[in-house]
Scaffold this motif. Sequence first.
Motif, PDB file in Angstrom:
ATOM      1  N   VAL A  29       0.871  -1.172   0.000  1.00  0.00           N
ATOM      2  CA  VAL A  29       0.000   0.000   0.000  1.00  0.00           C
ATOM      3  C   VAL A  29       0.908   1.223   0.000  1.00  0.00           C
ATOM      4  CG1 VAL A  29      -1.852   1.261   1.141  1.00  0.00           C
ATOM      5  CG2 VAL A  29      -1.775  -1.224   1.300  1.00  0.00           C
ATOM      6  N   ILE A  30       0.793   2.046  -1.026  1.00  0.00           N
ATOM      7  CA  ILE A  30       1.621   3.239  -1.103  1.00  0.00           C
ATOM      8  C   ILE A  30       0.721   4.476  -1.130  1.00  0.00           C
ATOM      9  CG2 ILE A  30       3.447   2.005  -2.337  1.00  0.00           C
ATOM     10  CD1 ILE A  30       2.594   3.785  -4.832  1.00  0.00           C
ATOM     11  N   SER A  31       1.300   5.615  -0.787  1.00  0.00           N
ATOM     12  CA  SER A  31       0.522   6.861  -0.792  1.00  0.00           C
ATOM     13  C   SER A  31       1.165   7.895  -1.698  1.00  0.00           C
ATOM     14  CB  SER A  31       0.467   7.451   0.620  1.00  0.00           C
ATOM     15  OG  SER A  31       1.658   8.192   0.861  1.00  0.00           O
ATOM     16  N   LEU A  32       0.340   8.820  -2.138  1.00  0.00           N
ATOM     17  CA  LEU A  32       0.832  10.093  -2.674  1.00  0.00           C
ATOM     18  C   LEU A  32       0.265  11.157  -1.739  1.00  0.00           C
ATOM     19  CD1 LEU A  32       0.186   9.873  -6.545  1.00  0.00           C
ATOM     20  CD2 LEU A  32       2.248   9.233  -5.296  1.00  0.00           C
ATOM     21  N   VAL A  33       1.140  11.909  -1.110  1.00  0.00           N
ATOM     22  CA  VAL A  33       0.673  12.974  -0.229  1.00  0.00           C
ATOM     23  C   VAL A  33       1.313  14.287  -0.661  1.00  0.00           C
ATOM     24  CG1 VAL A  33       0.253  11.441   1.740  1.00  0.00           C
ATOM     25  CG2 VAL A  33       2.489  12.500   1.484  1.00  0.00           C
ATOM     26  N   GLY A  34       0.709  15.375  -0.272  1.00  0.00           N
ATOM     27  CA  GLY A  34       1.247  16.675  -0.654  1.00  0.00           C
ATOM     28  C   GLY A  34       0.139  17.709  -0.644  1.00  0.00           C
ATOM     29  N   ARG A  35       0.544  18.951  -0.735  1.00  0.00           N
ATOM     30  CA  ARG A  35      -0.438  20.036  -0.648  1.00  0.00           C
ATOM     31  C   ARG A  35      -1.387  20.062  -1.845  1.00  0.00           C
ATOM     32  NH1 ARG A  35       3.694  23.547   2.143  1.00  0.00           N
ATOM     33  NH2 ARG A  35       4.664  23.731   0.115  1.00  0.00           N
ATOM     34  N   ASN A  36      -2.424  20.860  -1.731  1.00  0.00           N
ATOM     35  CA  ASN A  36      -3.397  21.035  -2.811  1.00  0.00           C
ATOM     36  C   ASN A  36      -2.717  21.520  -4.077  1.00  0.00           C
ATOM     37  OD1 ASN A  36      -5.248  22.224  -0.171  1.00  0.00           O
ATOM     38  ND2 ASN A  36      -6.060  20.572  -1.404  1.00  0.00           N
ATOM     39  N   GLY A  37      -3.157  20.968  -5.201  1.00  0.00           N
ATOM     40  CA  GLY A  37      -2.698  21.466  -6.492  1.00  0.00           C
ATOM     41  C   GLY A  37      -1.312  21.010  -6.906  1.00  0.00           C
ATOM     42  N   MET A  38      -0.756  20.006  -6.228  1.00  0.00           N
ATOM     43  CA  MET A  38       0.609  19.570  -6.529  1.00  0.00           C
ATOM     44  C   MET A  38       0.664  18.527  -7.645  1.00  0.00           C
ATOM     45  SD  MET A  38       2.731  21.300  -5.053  1.00  0.00           S
ATOM     46  CE  MET A  38       2.464  22.743  -4.056  1.00  0.00           C
ATOM     47  N   GLY A  39      -0.519  18.014  -8.041  1.00  0.00           N
ATOM     48  CA  GLY A  39      -0.552  17.099  -9.185  1.00  0.00           C
ATOM     49  C   GLY A  39      -0.918  15.656  -8.856  1.00  0.00           C
ATOM     50  N   LYS A  40      -1.480  15.418  -7.673  1.00  0.00           N
ATOM     51  CA  LYS A  40      -1.821  14.037  -7.289  1.00  0.00           C
ATOM     52  C   LYS A  40      -2.955  13.501  -8.171  1.00  0.00           C
ATOM     53  CE  LYS A  40      -2.663  15.351  -3.062  1.00  0.00           C
ATOM     54  NZ  LYS A  40      -2.452  16.816  -3.230  1.00  0.00           N
ATOM     55  N   THR A  41      -4.034  14.256  -8.262  1.00  0.00           N
ATOM     56  CA  THR A  41      -5.167  13.814  -9.086  1.00  0.00           C
ATOM     57  C   THR A  41      -4.779  13.773 -10.561  1.00  0.00           C
ATOM     58  OG1 THR A  41      -6.775  14.629  -7.482  1.00  0.00           O
ATOM     59  CG2 THR A  41      -7.569  14.340  -9.738  1.00  0.00           C
ATOM     60  N   THR A  42      -3.961  14.714 -10.989  1.00  0.00           N
ATOM     61  CA  THR A  42      -3.482  14.712 -12.379  1.00  0.00           C
ATOM     62  C   THR A  42      -2.680  13.436 -12.667  1.00  0.00           C
ATOM     63  OG1 THR A  42      -3.446  17.121 -12.374  1.00  0.00           O
ATOM     64  CG2 THR A  42      -2.128  16.028 -14.073  1.00  0.00           C
ATOM     65  N   THR A  43      -1.907  12.993 -11.688  1.00  0.00           N
ATOM     66  CA  THR A  43      -1.174  11.730 -11.832  1.00  0.00           C
ATOM     67  C   THR A  43      -2.146  10.578 -12.058  1.00  0.00           C
ATOM     68  OG1 THR A  43       0.570  12.538 -10.362  1.00  0.00           O
ATOM     69  CG2 THR A  43       0.434  10.149 -10.674  1.00  0.00           C
ATOM     70  N   ILE A  44      -3.205  10.553 -11.259  1.00  0.00           N
ATOM     71  CA  ILE A  44      -4.199   9.473 -11.371  1.00  0.00           C
ATOM     72  C   ILE A  44      -4.904   9.538 -12.726  1.00  0.00           C
ATOM     73  CG2 ILE A  44      -6.303   8.492 -10.362  1.00  0.00           C
ATOM     74  CD1 ILE A  44      -3.558   8.360  -8.726  1.00  0.00           C
ATOM     75  N   ARG A  45      -5.267  10.762 -13.156  1.00  0.00           N
ATOM     76  CA  ARG A  45      -5.927  10.898 -14.460  1.00  0.00           C
ATOM     77  C   ARG A  45      -5.028  10.402 -15.585  1.00  0.00           C
ATOM     78  NH1 ARG A  45      -7.690  16.778 -13.513  1.00  0.00           N
ATOM     79  NH2 ARG A  45      -9.484  16.510 -12.141  1.00  0.00           N
ATOM     80  N   THR A  46      -3.748  10.672 -15.474  1.00  0.00           N
ATOM     81  CA  THR A  46      -2.814  10.229 -16.517  1.00  0.00           C
ATOM     82  C   THR A  46      -2.659   8.705 -16.467  1.00  0.00           C
ATOM     83  OG1 THR A  46      -1.668  12.324 -16.138  1.00  0.00           O
ATOM     84  CG2 THR A  46      -0.553  10.727 -17.550  1.00  0.00           C
TER      85      THR A  46
END
Length: 234
Positions: A29-46
Motif C-alpha cells: 500500500v503506497i501513498s501520494l501525499v502533498g499540498r493542494n494542487g501539486m498534481g496528485k489527481t493529475t497523476t491518477i488521471r494520466t
Amino acid sequence: MLNVESLTAGYGNSQILFGMGFEARQGQVISLVGRNGMGKTTTIRTLMGMLPARAGRISLAGASLNKLAPHAVARLGVGLVPEGRRIFGSLTVQENLVATAHGRRIGDGENWSLDRVYQLFPRLQERRKQSARTLSGGEQQMLALGRALMTHPRVLVLDEATEGLAPLIRKEIWSCLQALKSQGLTILVIDKNLTEMAGLIDVHHIVEKGRVVWKGSPAELASRPDLAQRYLGI
Ligand SMILES: Nc1ncnc2c1ncn2[C@@H]1O[C@H](COP(=O)(O)OP(=O)(O)OP(=O)(O)O)[C@@H](O)[C@H]1O
Ligand SMILES: [Mg+2]
C-alpha cells in the motif's frame, strides 16, 4: 506491480507533472501525499488514460498502460475510486455495483462478486434497492469502493476517499483497506489523514510540483517534522 516513471503531463499550455515516478510492489500500500494542487489527481488521471502522458512510462505487471483508453486500463486491472465518488445517483446501490462491473479481467488475480462486496459492506446489501443518492456520504464512499472492486482490480486507486467523512466512517474505510491489503491487493492511496493511515501504508511519497521529492515509511516521515512542515503544511 505498478510502475510510473518520469511522467510528464498537463492541461493545454500548463504543465503539471514534471517527471512523476513511483512504484508499488504486489501487495504493497503506497501513498501520494502533498499540498493542494501539486498534481496528485493529475497523476491518477494520466495513469487511468483520462489525460495523455506527454512523456514517461506507466506499466502494470510489466504491461504498458501508455496510450490506453480508461476502459482498457480498468480492464487490465486498475480500479479507481475517483475524487468526489462519482456514483450514479439515480441508480440503485445494486445497479451501481453491476453497471461498471465487467467479466473476469485479463490476467490472474482476485475475482469479485456482488456477494463478496456485500460481505465487505453489509450496509450496502441492506440498502441494495435504494437509489444511491439517498445514501449517506460514508455509504456512498463504500459504494464507490465496492464498484471499483467489481472490476476485479489488481491495483486499487483511491483519490481522497475519506474526504468529508466523519472520523468513525473514515476508520471503517481504513479497516476495509487493511482487510483488502491482507488479501494481497496492491493499493495506491491519496489522502490527507497521515496519522490515521500510518498503520496501512508501506511507502509514503511526497509530491511537490508534479514530482516525488521524498519517499519513506510512515515511521521515517514521523521522525521528520521538517518534511511535514515544508511539503505538507502541517
Ligand atoms: N482540467 C484542468 N484544466 C486546467 N488545469 C487543471 C485542471 N485540473 C487541474 N488543473 C490544475 O492542475 C494542478 C494540479 O491539480 P491536481 O488536481 O492534480 O492537484 P492535487 O494534488 O490532486 O490537489 P488536491 O489535493 O487539491 O486534490 C492545479 O494547479 C490545478 O489547478
Ligand atoms: Mg486531488
